[in-house]
Write a protein that holds these residues in place. Structure first.
Motif, PDB file in Angstrom:
ATOM      1  N   VAL A 126     -25.864  55.404   7.921  1.00 43.11           N
ATOM      2  CA  VAL A 126     -24.448  55.337   7.552  1.00 43.11           C
ATOM      3  C   VAL A 126     -23.803  54.219   8.359  1.00 43.11           C
ATOM      4  N   VAL A 127     -23.205  53.239   7.656  1.00 46.98           N
ATOM      5  CA  VAL A 127     -22.597  52.087   8.335  1.00 46.98           C
ATOM      6  C   VAL A 127     -21.115  51.929   8.027  1.00 46.98           C
ATOM      7  N   GLY A 128     -20.486  52.983   7.536  1.00 52.38           N
ATOM      8  CA  GLY A 128     -19.060  52.924   7.278  1.00 52.38           C
ATOM      9  C   GLY A 128     -18.670  53.852   6.152  1.00 52.38           C
ATOM     10  N   GLU A 129     -17.406  53.728   5.756  1.00 52.59           N
ATOM     11  CA  GLU A 129     -16.905  54.571   4.682  1.00 52.59           C
ATOM     12  C   GLU A 129     -15.657  53.952   4.076  1.00 52.59           C
ATOM     13  N   VAL A 130     -15.366  54.381   2.859  1.00 49.42           N
ATOM     14  CA  VAL A 130     -14.108  54.051   2.190  1.00 49.42           C
ATOM     15  C   VAL A 130     -13.450  55.381   1.842  1.00 49.42           C
ATOM     16  N   GLN A 131     -12.170  55.484   2.151  1.00 50.56           N
ATOM     17  CA  GLN A 131     -11.415  56.691   1.845  1.00 50.56           C
ATOM     18  C   GLN A 131     -10.377  56.357   0.788  1.00 50.56           C
ATOM     19  N   ILE A 132     -10.446  57.045  -0.333  1.00 50.87           N
ATOM     20  CA  ILE A 132      -9.458  56.889  -1.397  1.00 50.87           C
ATOM     21  C   ILE A 132      -8.421  57.986  -1.182  1.00 50.87           C
ATOM     22  N   SER A 133      -7.211  57.598  -0.819  1.00 48.57           N
ATOM     23  CA  SER A 133      -6.173  58.586  -0.524  1.00 48.57           C
ATOM     24  C   SER A 133      -5.263  58.851  -1.708  1.00 48.57           C
ATOM     25  N   GLU A 134      -5.137  57.863  -2.592  1.00 53.23           N
ATOM     26  CA  GLU A 134      -4.254  58.028  -3.746  1.00 53.23           C
ATOM     27  C   GLU A 134      -4.739  57.158  -4.891  1.00 53.23           C
ATOM     28  N   LYS A 135      -4.805  57.732  -6.085  1.00 52.76           N
ATOM     29  CA  LYS A 135      -5.161  56.973  -7.284  1.00 52.76           C
ATOM     30  C   LYS A 135      -4.277  57.449  -8.426  1.00 52.76           C
ATOM     31  N   THR A 136      -3.629  56.496  -9.078  1.00 49.25           N
ATOM     32  CA  THR A 136      -2.844  56.782 -10.269  1.00 49.25           C
ATOM     33  C   THR A 136      -3.442  55.979 -11.425  1.00 49.25           C
ATOM     34  N   ASP A 137      -2.815  56.026 -12.572  1.00 48.53           N
ATOM     35  CA  ASP A 137      -3.286  55.219 -13.705  1.00 48.53           C
ATOM     36  C   ASP A 137      -3.097  53.727 -13.463  1.00 48.53           C
ATOM     37  N   THR A 138      -2.199  53.364 -12.528  1.00 50.97           N
ATOM     38  CA  THR A 138      -1.877  51.951 -12.326  1.00 50.97           C
ATOM     39  C   THR A 138      -2.276  51.393 -10.968  1.00 50.97           C
ATOM     40  N   SER A 139      -2.562  52.252  -9.978  1.00 47.36           N
ATOM     41  CA  SER A 139      -2.868  51.717  -8.642  1.00 47.36           C
ATOM     42  C   SER A 139      -3.788  52.650  -7.861  1.00 47.36           C
ATOM     43  N   ILE A 140      -4.279  52.122  -6.729  1.00 39.68           N
ATOM     44  CA  ILE A 140      -5.191  52.868  -5.855  1.00 39.68           C
ATOM     45  C   ILE A 140      -4.931  52.438  -4.410  1.00 39.68           C
ATOM     46  N   LYS A 141      -4.964  53.397  -3.492  1.00 43.06           N
ATOM     47  CA  LYS A 141      -4.711  53.129  -2.073  1.00 43.06           C
ATOM     48  C   LYS A 141      -5.777  53.822  -1.230  1.00 43.06           C
ATOM     49  N   GLY A 142      -6.059  53.221  -0.068  1.00 41.74           N
ATOM     50  CA  GLY A 142      -6.989  53.856   0.853  1.00 41.74           C
ATOM     51  C   GLY A 142      -7.321  52.983   2.040  1.00 41.74           C
ATOM     52  N   THR A 143      -8.330  53.418   2.786  1.00 39.65           N
ATOM     53  CA  THR A 143      -8.773  52.722   3.995  1.00 39.65           C
ATOM     54  C   THR A 143     -10.292  52.563   3.963  1.00 39.65           C
ATOM     55  N   PHE A 144     -10.798  51.688   4.831  1.00 39.42           N
ATOM     56  CA  PHE A 144     -12.249  51.478   4.900  1.00 39.42           C
ATOM     57  C   PHE A 144     -12.629  50.838   6.222  1.00 39.42           C
ATOM     58  N   HIS A 145     -13.906  50.945   6.534  1.00 43.71           N
ATOM     59  CA  HIS A 145     -14.532  50.207   7.626  1.00 43.71           C
ATOM     60  C   HIS A 145     -16.028  50.186   7.352  1.00 43.71           C
ATOM     61  N   PHE A 146     -16.690  49.113   7.781  1.00 39.91           N
ATOM     62  CA  PHE A 146     -18.139  49.040   7.605  1.00 39.91           C
ATOM     63  C   PHE A 146     -18.735  47.939   8.470  1.00 39.91           C
ATOM     64  N   THR A 147     -20.013  48.085   8.722  1.00 33.65           N
ATOM     65  CA  THR A 147     -20.815  47.047   9.363  1.00 33.65           C
ATOM     66  C   THR A 147     -21.704  46.474   8.272  1.00 33.65           C
ATOM     67  N   ALA A 148     -21.670  45.162   8.108  1.00 37.67           N
ATOM     68  CA  ALA A 148     -22.426  44.502   7.046  1.00 37.67           C
ATOM     69  C   ALA A 148     -23.430  43.526   7.651  1.00 37.67           C
ATOM     70  N   LYS A 149     -24.513  43.321   6.915  1.00 39.42           N
ATOM     71  CA  LYS A 149     -25.605  42.464   7.396  1.00 39.42           C
ATOM     72  C   LYS A 149     -25.814  41.295   6.441  1.00 39.42           C
ATOM     73  N   ASN A 150     -26.041  40.120   7.028  1.00 37.28           N
ATOM     74  CA  ASN A 150     -26.372  38.917   6.268  1.00 37.28           C
ATOM     75  C   ASN A 150     -27.887  38.887   6.119  1.00 37.28           C
ATOM     76  N   SER A 151     -28.384  38.898   4.907  1.00 38.63           N
ATOM     77  CA  SER A 151     -29.842  38.932   4.703  1.00 38.63           C
ATOM     78  C   SER A 151     -30.509  37.602   5.037  1.00 38.63           C
ATOM     79  N   SER A 152     -29.728  36.519   5.099  1.00 39.22           N
ATOM     80  CA  SER A 152     -30.306  35.208   5.429  1.00 39.22           C
ATOM     81  C   SER A 152     -30.662  35.075   6.901  1.00 39.22           C
ATOM     82  N   ASP A 153     -29.746  35.526   7.788  1.00 41.39           N
ATOM     83  CA  ASP A 153     -29.997  35.339   9.223  1.00 41.39           C
ATOM     84  C   ASP A 153     -29.942  36.646  10.024  1.00 41.39           C
TER      85      ASP A 153
END
Length: 171
Positions: free
Chosen positions: A128-155
């Motif tokens: 597990v390297v992070g998460e996204v939290q969807i706090s609100e979703k309507t027909d027109t918009s979406i709100k939330g928070t996130f964090h993650f650690t990402a890796k570059n496959s080249s280096d």
């Protein structure tokens, strides 16, 4: 005897209710992103997308929903999050055991576009390297928070994406 039976039944009901409250139900606070933007810190530096280059989309195929969140900055750098199997507000983990929820961070080299770099989460053997939290979703918009650690496959370098939030309109 009847009172003890009621007490035992109430304890079982309470235990079932508490067991049913999983982390997946927690959609978080919604974050602080301005309307139409994605905000985060990338290795400690501020990232803010432009409203005109940020959006969300939702598609439904065969009963399965996919949510895509995307924002690009003035320099062309971008954050993108895809949630395949979206089933409502809550928490979705970036984990190598569930590659259907993923995130990327892109750094564009304007002088040499072929030298642009991409970092992805999750990655092989990441756990597990992070998460996204969807706090609100309507027909027109979406709100939330996130964090993650990402890796570059080249280096094999890593990028820490922290304090992320989004407040996006659907296309």
């Amino acid at each position: 005897m009847k009172t003890m039976y009621k007490t035992i039944c109430m304890l079982f009901v309470a235990a079932a209710v508490l067991a049913g409250c999983s982390k997946d139900d927690d959609g978080g606070s919604g974050g602080t992103a301005a309307s139409g933007t994605v905000e985060a810190k990338v290795d400690g530096s501020n990232f803010t997308s432009l409203e005109m280059t940020s959006a969300a989309s939702e598609s439904n195929v065969g009963g399965a929903s996919t949510i895509t969140l995307q924002g690009s900055s003035t320099s062309g750098n971008a954050i993108s999050i895809i949630i395949n199997g979206y089933d409502g507000t809550g928490t979705y983990e970036f984990s190598d055991s569930n590659v259907f929820v993923n995130a990327t961070y892109l750094e564009v080299d304007i002088d040499n576009p072929m030298n642009s770099q991409t970092w992805s989460a999750p990655y092989e053997d990441s756990g597990v390297v992070g998460e996204v939290q969807i706090s609100e979703k309507t027909d027109t918009s979406i709100k939330g928070t996130f964090h993650f650690t990402a890796k570059n496959s080249s280096d094999n370098s890593l990028k820490e994406i922290t304090e992320g939030s989004f407040n996006l309109d659907f296309l």
